[in-house]
Design an enzyme around this catalytic site. Structure first.
Site, PDB file in Angstrom:
ATOM      1  CG  ASP A 159      -0.173  -3.919   3.115  1.00 36.89           C
ATOM      2  OD1 ASP A 159       0.449  -3.404   1.751  1.00 36.89           O
ATOM      3  OD2 ASP A 159      -0.149  -3.229   3.804  1.00 36.89           O
ATOM      4  CG  HIS A 188      -0.449   0.361   2.472  1.00 34.36           C
ATOM      5  ND1 HIS A 188      -0.064  -0.656   3.396  1.00 34.36           N
ATOM      6  CD2 HIS A 188      -0.063   1.450   3.110  1.00 34.36           C
ATOM      7  CE1 HIS A 188       0.289  -0.050   4.341  1.00 34.36           C
ATOM      8  NE2 HIS A 188       0.372   1.345   4.476  1.00 34.36           N
ATOM      9  CB  SER A 199       2.920   2.236   5.987  1.00 32.99           C
ATOM     10  OG  SER A 199       1.853   2.128   6.771  1.00 32.99           O
TER      11      SER A 199
END
Length: 153
Positions: free
Chosen positions: A42, A6, A108
């Site tokens: 992810d 992402h 992230s």
């Protein structure tokens, strides 16, 4: 370089990576998983061009333990090399690490490390709907190692 899918999903195939020594090098996305398929997928691989003399992060050989201190490394809000400390609160049955480490957008894809500096997970999600004492989720090293060969193909 390993990060979250992402993080690179909507940014195209070409990137510029800034290293801790301030060098900026071209990079490209090699492969991405799909966050839509679940948190375990992810993951993304990014190749840095022209990188030399880099010290790779080490994956922890020992499994992390609930209650141990952990540190999240990232670049929240574009500020490089921010480190926050927390505690590993839970390890889910499917290998997700839940911590109370304070993270923000930009963390992230960064590593979650143990007290010896070994990577135990990849910071993936801030989720206020999780228990109050565990609002950050990371993909554990065993899960990364399970799905990494698929990305490398």
């Amino acid at each position: 370089m390993l990060t979250n899918s992402h993080v690179v999903r909507n940014g195209g195939d070409r990137w510029v990576v800034r290293l801790s020594d301030e060098r900026e090098l071209p990079a490209y996305v090699v492969a991405t998983g799909s966050r839509n398929a679940g948190i375990h997928y992810d993951l993304a691989l990014v190749q840095i061009e022209g990188a030399s003399n880099l010290t790779p992060a080490r994956f922890a050989e020992d499994r992390p333990q609930e209650g141990e201190p952990v540190w999240a490394i990232g670049a929240p809000y574009g500020r490089a090399e921010v480190i926050t400390k927390g505690e590993l609160k839970r390890i889910t049955r499917d290998g997700i690490l839940l911590t109370n480490t304070e993270v923000h957008p930009g963390n992230s894809g960064g590593p979650l490390v143990n007290q010896t500096g070994e990577v135990i997970g990849i910071n993936t999600e801030i989720n206020p709907s999780m228990p109050a004492d565990a609002t950050t989720a990371s993909i554990s090293v065993p899960v990364v190692q399970k799905y990494l060969p698929r990305l490398m193909e």
